[in-house]
Enzyme design. Structure first.
Site, PDB file in Angstrom:
ATOM      1  N   HIS A 119       0.803  -1.227   0.000  1.00 16.37           N
ATOM      2  CA  HIS A 119       0.000   0.000   0.000  1.00 16.37           C
ATOM      3  C   HIS A 119       0.836   1.276   0.000  1.00 16.37           C
ATOM      4  O   HIS A 119       0.316   2.347   0.283  1.00 16.37           O
ATOM      5  CB  HIS A 119      -0.978  -0.024   1.180  1.00 16.37           C
ATOM      6  CG  HIS A 119      -2.002  -1.114   1.065  1.00 16.37           C
ATOM      7  ND1 HIS A 119      -2.764  -1.568   2.123  1.00 16.37           N
ATOM      8  CD2 HIS A 119      -2.392  -1.857  -0.005  1.00 16.37           C
ATOM      9  CE1 HIS A 119      -3.564  -2.536   1.709  1.00 16.37           C
ATOM     10  NE2 HIS A 119      -3.355  -2.736   0.424  1.00 16.37           N
ATOM     11  N   GLU A 215      -7.763 -11.191  17.749  1.00 12.61           N
ATOM     12  CA  GLU A 215      -9.130 -11.693  17.565  1.00 12.61           C
ATOM     13  C   GLU A 215      -9.218 -12.494  16.274  1.00 12.61           C
ATOM     14  O   GLU A 215      -8.346 -12.397  15.406  1.00 12.61           O
ATOM     15  CB  GLU A 215     -10.134 -10.536  17.555  1.00 12.61           C
ATOM     16  CG  GLU A 215      -9.866  -9.545  16.442  1.00 12.61           C
ATOM     17  CD  GLU A 215     -10.729  -8.295  16.522  1.00 12.61           C
ATOM     18  OE1 GLU A 215     -11.123  -7.899  17.627  1.00 12.61           O
ATOM     19  OE2 GLU A 215     -10.988  -7.725  15.448  1.00 12.61           O
TER      20      GLU A 215
HETATM   21  P1  OAD Z   1      -7.278  -3.559  10.244  1.00 16.06           P
HETATM   22  O1  OAD Z   1      -7.517  -2.383  11.152  1.00 16.06           O
HETATM   23  O2  OAD Z   1      -8.347  -3.919   9.288  1.00 16.06           O
HETATM   24  O3  OAD Z   1      -6.958  -4.846  11.113  1.00 16.06           O
HETATM   25  C1  OAD Z   1      -6.000  -4.802  12.156  1.00 16.06           C
HETATM   26  C2  OAD Z   1      -5.938  -6.179  12.761  1.00 16.06           C
HETATM   27  O4  OAD Z   1      -4.907  -6.185  13.738  1.00 16.06           O
HETATM   28  C3  OAD Z   1      -7.235  -6.598  13.472  1.00 16.06           C
HETATM   29  O5  OAD Z   1      -7.602  -7.890  13.017  1.00 16.06           O
HETATM   30  C4  OAD Z   1      -6.839  -6.613  14.952  1.00 16.06           C
HETATM   31  O6  OAD Z   1      -7.516  -7.615  15.699  1.00 16.06           O
HETATM   32  C5  OAD Z   1      -5.351  -6.915  14.863  1.00 16.06           C
HETATM   33  N1  OAD Z   1      -4.538  -6.461  16.005  1.00 16.06           N
HETATM   34  C6  OAD Z   1      -4.659  -5.327  16.731  1.00 16.06           C
HETATM   35  N2  OAD Z   1      -3.686  -5.236  17.650  1.00 16.06           N
HETATM   36  C7  OAD Z   1      -2.915  -6.355  17.507  1.00 16.06           C
HETATM   37  C8  OAD Z   1      -1.742  -6.847  18.174  1.00 16.06           C
HETATM   38  N3  OAD Z   1      -1.157  -6.186  19.162  1.00 16.06           N
HETATM   39  N4  OAD Z   1      -1.218  -8.031  17.759  1.00 16.06           N
HETATM   40  C9  OAD Z   1      -1.803  -8.728  16.736  1.00 16.06           C
HETATM   41  N5  OAD Z   1      -2.924  -8.317  16.089  1.00 16.06           N
HETATM   42  C10 OAD Z   1      -3.462  -7.138  16.461  1.00 16.06           C
HETATM   43  O7  OAD Z   1      -5.880  -3.257   9.522  1.00 16.06           O
HETATM   44  P2  OAD Z   1      -5.282  -3.952   8.210  1.00 16.06           P
HETATM   45  O8  OAD Z   1      -5.670  -5.363   8.109  1.00 16.06           O
HETATM   46  O9  OAD Z   1      -3.836  -3.601   8.178  1.00 16.06           O
HETATM   47  O10 OAD Z   1      -5.358   0.211   3.447  1.00 16.06           O
HETATM   48  O11 OAD Z   1      -6.035  -3.129   7.093  1.00 16.06           O
HETATM   49  C11 OAD Z   1      -5.745  -3.342   5.747  1.00 16.06           C
HETATM   50  C12 OAD Z   1      -5.816  -2.058   4.985  1.00 16.06           C
HETATM   51  O12 OAD Z   1      -7.046  -1.385   5.258  1.00 16.06           O
HETATM   52  C13 OAD Z   1      -4.772  -1.035   5.359  1.00 16.06           C
HETATM   53  O13 OAD Z   1      -3.515  -1.266   4.742  1.00 16.06           O
HETATM   54  C14 OAD Z   1      -5.394   0.231   4.881  1.00 16.06           C
HETATM   55  C15 OAD Z   1      -6.798   0.042   5.394  1.00 16.06           C
HETATM   56  O14 OAD Z   1      -7.789   0.744   4.724  1.00 16.06           O
HETATM   57  C16 OAD Z   1      -5.125   1.324   2.740  1.00 16.06           C
HETATM   58  O15 OAD Z   1      -4.958   2.382   3.264  1.00 16.06           O
HETATM   59  C17 OAD Z   1      -5.078   1.079   1.281  1.00 16.06           C
END
Ligand code: OAD
Length: 251
Positions: A119, A215
């Protein structure tokens, strides 16, 4: 009885081509907010007002204020034990390729190299009009910043909603997924495509999927191993277990 840390270590030791996919959850313990969930960025801010080409055309100052704030947050943050452990595993060639959806630079600062950044990168700016591009070390002083070559606005070199990922970068990521016989999926909800498909490709080719998340996600249903933990807490334990098993094999 074998615990999940040991099970993960054993899968990784048995595998020949391990890749990792990370999402914003890996940087959460460094103080950088994730996107979804109750404290996520998208619960406070509207992506259509801040992270689309239309939003930028309408109000570049507002978009830049938001990205400058995020740049500052990232600059002040430090890589956590999860980033550091992944870098160690990569430098030891246990992990062959690191793919991230994150636009922060915490993997780089932890010592990872050749990262496939799906990204983009928040510290790289590019001109909306010409080929000018530049790596920044600080948020721009003048907002919105202008191109020194042609005077048009500069934008962060990140993928916005409604934009396509670089075909070259997607290709690289999927070639790695095809080669992999194991994937560590860390801190991603797995709902954003095409990134969310990467673990599925590994699974469909007979590879093992190890998921680390606080989760369950859409990936959990087909993961071979789900470790319900904070990445910064569990990854160092998996690393230690790998080292312990390796040592015991060499005595
Ligand atoms: P999300 O916010 O969708 O998901 C974050 C994940 O991290 C969730 O499943 C949480 O449960 C998990 N999480 C939180 N804290 C954690 C920890 N300490 N250890 C392990 N897991 C943890 O974020 P992404 O999956 O990165 O795109 O989102 C994908 C894309 O959506 C991003 O790159 C961005 C966003 O829109 C763009 O900007 C193009």
């Amino acid at each position: 009885m074998i615990n999940s840390v040991e099970a993960a270590a054993k899968i990784l030791l048995r595998s020949k081509y391990i890749i990792a996919l990370t999402g914003s959850g890996i940087s959460a313990e460094s103080g950088i907010p994730t996107f979804r969930g109750k404290d996520g960025l998208w619960s406070k801010y509207k992506p259509e007002e801040l992270a689309t080409p239309y939003a930028f055309a309408r109000n570049p100052k507002l978009v830049w204020e938001w990205y400058s704030w995020r740049m500052k947050l990232i600059k002040e943050a430090k890589p956590n034990p999860a980033h550091i452990t992944l870098a160690k595993l990569q430098n030891m060639r246990i992990i062959k390729t690191l793919i991230t959806q994150n636009i922060d630079d915490l993997h780089e600062r932890a010592g990872s190299r050749d990262i496939i950044k799906l990204h983009g990168d928040i510290f790289t700016v590019r001109c909306i009009n010409c080929i000018f591009t530049q790596k920044l070390t600080n948020p721009p002083i003048e907002i919105p910043p202008k191109c020194p070559r042609c005077g048009a606005y500069l934008r962060p070199d990140v993928v916005w909603f409604g934009e396509s990922l670089s075909p070259e970068i997607i290709n690289k990521a999927f070639i790695e997924a095809e080669k992999a016989d194991a994937i560590l999926v860390i801190g991603t909800s797995g709902v954003v495509m095409p990134a969310g498909l990467i673990p599925k490709v590994v699974k469909d080719n007979g590879g093992k999927v190890i998921e680390i998340n606080i989760e369950e996600t859409v990936i959990t249903s087909y993961a071979d191993l789900f470790l319900k933990s904070k990445a910064g807490e569990i990854l160092p334990k998996i690393f230690e277990k790998i080292m312990e098993i390796r040592r015991s094999r060499h005595v």
